[in-house]
Scaffold this active site. Structure first.
Site, PDB file in Angstrom:
ATOM      1  N   ASP A  87      -5.516  19.369 -43.304  1.00  0.00           N
ATOM      2  CA  ASP A  87      -6.369  19.588 -44.442  1.00  0.00           C
ATOM      3  C   ASP A  87      -6.110  21.004 -44.946  1.00  0.00           C
ATOM      4  O   ASP A  87      -5.797  21.865 -44.131  1.00  0.00           O
ATOM      5  CB  ASP A  87      -7.812  19.532 -43.909  1.00  0.00           C
ATOM      6  CG  ASP A  87      -8.707  18.769 -44.831  1.00  0.00           C
ATOM      7  OD1 ASP A  87      -8.166  18.140 -45.736  1.00  0.00           O
ATOM      8  OD2 ASP A  87      -9.933  18.803 -44.639  1.00  0.00           O
ATOM      9  N   VAL A 110       0.845  -1.199   0.000  1.00  0.00           N
ATOM     10  CA  VAL A 110       0.000   0.000   0.000  1.00  0.00           C
ATOM     11  C   VAL A 110       0.880   1.249   0.000  1.00  0.00           C
ATOM     12  O   VAL A 110       0.598   2.241  -0.661  1.00  0.00           O
ATOM     13  CB  VAL A 110      -0.958  -0.002   1.218  1.00  0.00           C
ATOM     14  CG1 VAL A 110      -1.707   1.311   1.310  1.00  0.00           C
ATOM     15  CG2 VAL A 110      -1.934  -1.157   1.106  1.00  0.00           C
ATOM     16  N   LYS A 122     -20.359  35.110 -67.847  1.00  0.00           N
ATOM     17  CA  LYS A 122     -19.126  34.821 -67.091  1.00  0.00           C
ATOM     18  C   LYS A 122     -18.790  33.353 -67.288  1.00  0.00           C
ATOM     19  O   LYS A 122     -19.681  32.516 -67.445  1.00  0.00           O
ATOM     20  CB  LYS A 122     -19.286  35.157 -65.600  1.00  0.00           C
ATOM     21  CG  LYS A 122     -20.129  34.197 -64.785  1.00  0.00           C
ATOM     22  CD  LYS A 122     -19.930  34.492 -63.296  1.00  0.00           C
ATOM     23  CE  LYS A 122     -20.458  33.397 -62.402  1.00  0.00           C
ATOM     24  NZ  LYS A 122     -21.897  33.346 -62.246  1.00  0.00           N
ATOM     25  N   LYS A 163      -4.908   8.952 -46.940  1.00  0.00           N
ATOM     26  CA  LYS A 163      -4.650   9.587 -45.632  1.00  0.00           C
ATOM     27  C   LYS A 163      -4.267   8.533 -44.601  1.00  0.00           C
ATOM     28  O   LYS A 163      -3.307   8.695 -43.847  1.00  0.00           O
ATOM     29  CB  LYS A 163      -5.898  10.342 -45.157  1.00  0.00           C
ATOM     30  CG  LYS A 163      -6.136  11.639 -45.896  1.00  0.00           C
ATOM     31  CD  LYS A 163      -7.228  12.449 -45.211  1.00  0.00           C
ATOM     32  CE  LYS A 163      -7.285  13.850 -45.799  1.00  0.00           C
ATOM     33  NZ  LYS A 163      -8.201  14.716 -45.082  1.00  0.00           N
TER      34      LYS A 163
END
Length: 993
Positions: A351, A304, A514, A683
């Site tokens: 990331d 102990v 565009k 990954k």
């Protein structure tokens, strides 16, 4: 069906034997359901509560404690008289500690297991299918969809399975598949086969993936795979197969527990064997068995004493306090041990989108034609500041602010940006930020119009909600949008047909266009110079294209859009609007107005954080689904690569990486700092290779696709704005999605480890002292100086408080200038082991000495001889050696009180010694950690409590001390500070250099 993307639509229909118009027959549906099963992810076999509880007791330290508690319990049964109650205190307290620890552990584990369940939220509830038993489309539960089913999807739907597109029923079909591939913009789909059998998900433009969302358009397709066969199902399998490894700290504590258990076993056996000769002493009533049990109890007391019972609790507390400090810095830690793991991170795989960049597309450059002189074409080039969707920023020319309204070309450019646009800005009042409504690219144009403010609209007094679209609204009041010619892949442009809002206006109807520069410029016959139009010549076209090429490569790698006007469009009634193949005809004879270049800009603070990582010996690797050029450009901008650095063997695409032989793949992971166009499997592979070099890897991610790698890395870091799956698979969540927060968390992790070393060592030197004390009393044959219940009190309460306070030690100033520590670095080196032995030896000797002092020299003591003291077991009324000695004096509480008081006081001195590993108390005075001073005060107060407040002295077998005794306690205790100062001096001057 494997590789459905590489097959033609006819081959796919033939494979399942189905017709696009009627769908599967009920019989086919039944067969396919038996063959392929339901379209759902199977529920994860979680661990039962009982298994989780048992797991908490696999720790060696915990097992030793449990054993000690059981033995104490058995021995307590056989106690007699008044000792019975106190005998049960010890096992009861130990069990309470173990139960509390187990509860914390189970709670942590339970949280972790929710990760796989979170994938369920990406399973759509319903799907629309054509089947032969009904003429029209029918809605069925998504789980009942089978491979071969003909499915219809439209804008807003969640895709119910992996589907090969057969026909697109609208001009375009756009899909938001960011959760799966990490692409920041929605993807345009088509129906032609993609012949590459090894295509990554980003390149499978004819497939719809389960769990992704339809952003625009309508289509019909055939189900290729369902359930576990889908891409999201494969991710689930990867996650289920990933077993969590132990953190470096857990491994250290396990090793430490093993060493401790061996040492304890040795000492216990030694104490028992040394005393075999005393088993028959009269004090045991002459019974050999009772003697054996008595010394067995002492051996248990030793066990102990040797186990730092408070250690698990103190570590948990320290980590929990660390998590609170990190939460204030926007890093929310989900699993406690990972707080410390952050401290030895050697590689951060980040990331790109949203972590290193803002994930808010913004226009940073634009040009219009200034003048044309023969073949000479001069441009007006502008740069634009501001890197978020907030309508705040300036238009600069040659680094000086200009008013956009002064340039006619910019007024027209702003008009095209505002009208040829279906997106808008929105101020989110709860988050206090501007957000996009619609496409990222178009929102960048909306924000540009607000920054340009070509009509000098008064915006200073507007609220943030009104400010969001103020300048765009002014332009939209001047021209009315009649209809839109949607974007299509073949012409790579879109246009709007506008009429003047006032019927008698000087200008007539216009078409504003565009699109991708090469496509739009080929259809321009003129260029706008001021308010006039000039024919487009070869040299002018070359000049325009050369600037676009320069912007699109190199450091900038901007995404360029060309803007043009058709000054005299055909009449509205002459145009066929439901045939998209005619749109190209209507968008010809155009006048070129200008070009805008945009990018997802790096966060402002990232560059500084990358430099901090470099100083701290941490490699940063960018991993992205984007193309290689963009990735390298961002790496150069934020300092991962130098401006002119050759990145030949330091940047790879997923395909290039796959093509390398295995040995070279490993080497690539050792060198590279940039991986582009990667898939989830890449990954996980990168993490595996890094782990094989003993790197401690932190991996960031936000999509479902990132979850397996997040789970595999030592530290998975999810974004606050990410998916629930990513968050539940990670150890840490970044509330602000910011890379800099990771660096702050690493610094905190290092500080926590340093403090943890201090308090682990503090607790251990205390335990060494207790062991030495019990060993000496047993070896010398002295009466017990400390009993188990007192040892428990010291280990848990008196030592526990200062140990916890050591967790508040301020971090060292150079903490981020050192390389990461190796995970194999031992918790306690050889020199430190010697130090703890020396200090522990002093603690033990001082404790025994204090008890012996009372017997031999104290004024109120019995003044026995040393020989009588060491042979007290033989004491009886009839023994000539003990003439005039009352044998009961050897069980008096005073010597125990002296021993315990010395132990506690020395421990408080030791806590002061632990403020720094090697710094002197002169350099680092106690008040640098005010918590420690407070905890020492509290510990001493608690010690006085058990000495002076009834009935505690009776339970602990103590007696109140007076000033005379306390002075002796201080004389015996204080030298420990001097001893440790000498050892620190040696360490500083002879071992550190």
């Amino acid at each position: 069906m494997e590789a459905a993307h590489s097959k033609t639509t006819e081959e796919c229909l033939a494979y399942f034997g189905v017709s696009e118009t009627t769908g599967l027959t009920p019989d086919q549906v039944k067969r396919h359901l038996e063959k392929y099963g339901h379209n759902e992810l199977p529920a994860e076999e979680g661990k039962s509560l009982w298994e989780l509880v048992l797991e908490q007791f696999e720790d060696l330290l915990v097992r030793i404690l449990l054993l000690a508690a059981c033995i104490s319990f058995v021995l307590a049964w056989f106690e007699e008289g008044e000792e019975t109650v106190t005998a049960f205190v010890e096992p009861f307290v130990i069990l309470l500690i173990l139960i509390a620890n187990a509860i914390v552990g189970v709670w942590q584990e339970r949280n972790a297991e929710n990760a796989i369940e979170a994938l369920k939220e990406y399973e759509p509830e319903m799907g629309k299918v054509y089947r032969a038993d009904r003429k029209s489309v029918q809605r069925i539960k998504a789980r009942d969809i089978v491979p071969g089913d003909i499915v219809e999807v439209a804008v807003g739907d969640k895709v119910p399975a992996d589907i090969r597109i057969l026909t697109i029923k609208s001009t375009t079909l756009r899909v938001d598949q960011s959760i799966l591939t990490g692409e920041s913009v929605s993807v345009i789909k088509h129906t032609e086969p993609v012949p590459d059998p090894r295509a990554v998900n980003q390149d499978k433009k004819n497939m719809l993936f389960s769990g992704t969302n339809i952003a625009a358009g309508k289509a019909i397709g055939i189900v290729a795979t369902t359930g576990v066969g889908t891409e999201i199902g494969k991710i689930r399998d990867q996650m289920a197969a990933t077993e969590q490894d132990k953190t470096p700290l857990q491994q250290k504590l396990d090793e430490f527990g093993e060493q401790l258990s061996k040492v304890i076993s040795l000492i216990c056996v030694a104490v028992w064997l040394i005393n075999i000769g005393h088993f028959n002493d009269p004090v045991h009533g002459g019974s050999w068995i009772r003697g054996a049990i008595y010394y067995f109890k002492i051996a248990v007391a030793l066990a102990v004493a040797a186990i730092p019972e408070g250690l698990p609790a103190v570590i948990t507390t320290c980590l929990a306090l660390g998590t609170r400090r990190m939460a204030k810095k926007n890093a929310i830690v989900r699993s406690l041990p990972s707080v410390e793991t952050l401290g030895c991170t050697s590689v951060i795989c980040s990331d790109k989108t949203g972590t290193l960049t803002t994930n808010q597309m913004s226009v940073c450059k634009m040009f219009i034609i200034d003048r044309i002189d023969g073949d000479l074409c001069l441009l007006n080039e502008f740069s634009v500041t501001g890197s978020t969707y907030a309508p705040e920023g300036e238009v600069l020319k040659n680094d000086k602010p200009v008013r956009s309204g002064q340039y006619d070309g910019l007024v027209e450019l702003a008009t095209i940006c505002a009208l040829c646009n279906d997106s808008s800005l929105d101020f989110n009042e709860t988050k206090g930020i501007y957000e996009k409504v619609g496409e990222a690219t178009e929102t960048a144009l909306t924000t540009l119009v607000e920054k340009m403010n070509v009509f000098n609209t008064e915006v200073r007094n507007l609220s943030k909600v009104e400010r969001a679209n103020a300048c765009n609204s002014v332009i939209r009041q001047l021209m009315k949008k009649e209809f839109t010619l949607e974007f299509s892949r073949d012409r790579k442009s879109m246009s709007v047909y506008c009429s003047p809002a006032k019927s008698r206006a000087a200008v007539g109807n216009k078409m504003f266009v565009k699109g991708a520069p090469e496509g739009v410029i080929d259809r321009c016959n003129y260029v706008r110079v001021g308010t006039t139009r000039v024919p487009m010549t070869g040299p002018v076209k070359e000049k325009i294209l050369s600037v676009i090429k320069e912007w699109g490569t190199g450091r900038d790698t901007l995404r360029c859009l060309a803007l043009a006007t058709r000054d005299t469009p055909p009449k509205r009634e002459e145009m066929v609007l439901d045939d998209s193949t005619k749109f190209m005809e209507y968008e010809t004879d155009l006048t070129f107005v200008g070009v805008v270049g945009m990018l997802d800009p790096p966060r402002k603070e990232v560059m500084g954080s990358i430099q901090l990582c470099r100083d701290a010996g941490i490699r940063v690797i960018m991993i992205t689904g984007d193309n290689k050029g963009t990735a390298i450009a961002i790496c150069r901008r934020i300092g991962i690569f130098g401006e002119n650095e050759d990145v030949a063997d330091r940047a790879y695409t997923g395909r290039e990486f796959d093509d390398l032989p295995l040995a070279e793949q490993r080497e690539a992971c050792r060198r590279a700092c940039c991986f582009a166009r990667v898939e989830p499997t890449h990954k996980s592979k990168i993490v595996e290779y890094l782990q094989s070099f003993d790197e401690i890897t932190a991996m960031t991610g936000d999509g479902v696709n990132d979850a397996p790698a997040l789970k595999k890395a030592e530290i998975g870091i999810a974004m606050g704005s990410g998916t629930a799956v990513a968050k539940t698979a990670s150890e840490m969540v970044l509330a602000d999605d910011n890379f800099s927060t990771i660096v702050a968390a690493v610094e905190e992790g290092r500080a926590i480890y340093n403090n943890m070393k201090q308090f682990i060592r503090y607790l251990i030197s205390s335990n060494v002292g207790e062991v030495v004390c019990i060993f000496l009393t047993a070896a010398l044959g002295l009466p017990e100086a400390l009993i188990p219940v007192q040892l428990l009190w010291v280990n848990l309460v008196t030592d526990g408080l200062p140990a916890t306070a050591l967790g508040f030690n301020p971090p060292d100033l150079d903490i981020m200038d050192r390389p990461p520590r190796t995970p194999k670095e031992p918790l306690i080196s050889g020199w430190l082991f010697f130090r703890y032995m020396a200090i522990g030896g002093y603690v033990g000797a001082a404790t025994v000495g204090a008890a012996a002092w009372w017997f031999l020299y104290a004024e109120d003591g019995p003044h026995v001889t040393y020989s009588q003291l060491t042979h007290f077991m033989k004491c009886s009324e009839h023994s000539p050696d003990f003439e005039g000695v009352d044998c009961e004096v050897f069980e008096a509480p005073q010597p125990m009180t002296m021993a315990l008081s010395v132990l506690v006081t020395i421990e408080m001195c030791n806590a002061l010694n632990s403020l720094s590993e090697n710094q002197s108390l002169v350099r680092m005075p106690p008040w640098v950690n005010i918590w420690l001073v407070g905890s020492i005060g509290l510990s001493m107060s608690l010690h006085f409590l058990i000495l002076y407040v009834d009935p505690l002295p009776m339970i602990f077998k103590l007696q109140a001390l007076d000033l005379y005794h306390w002075l002796m306690v201080l004389k015996i205790s204080l030298p420990v500070i001097g001893l440790d100062e000498i050892l620190k001096f040696v360490a500083r001057n002879y071992l550190e250099g």
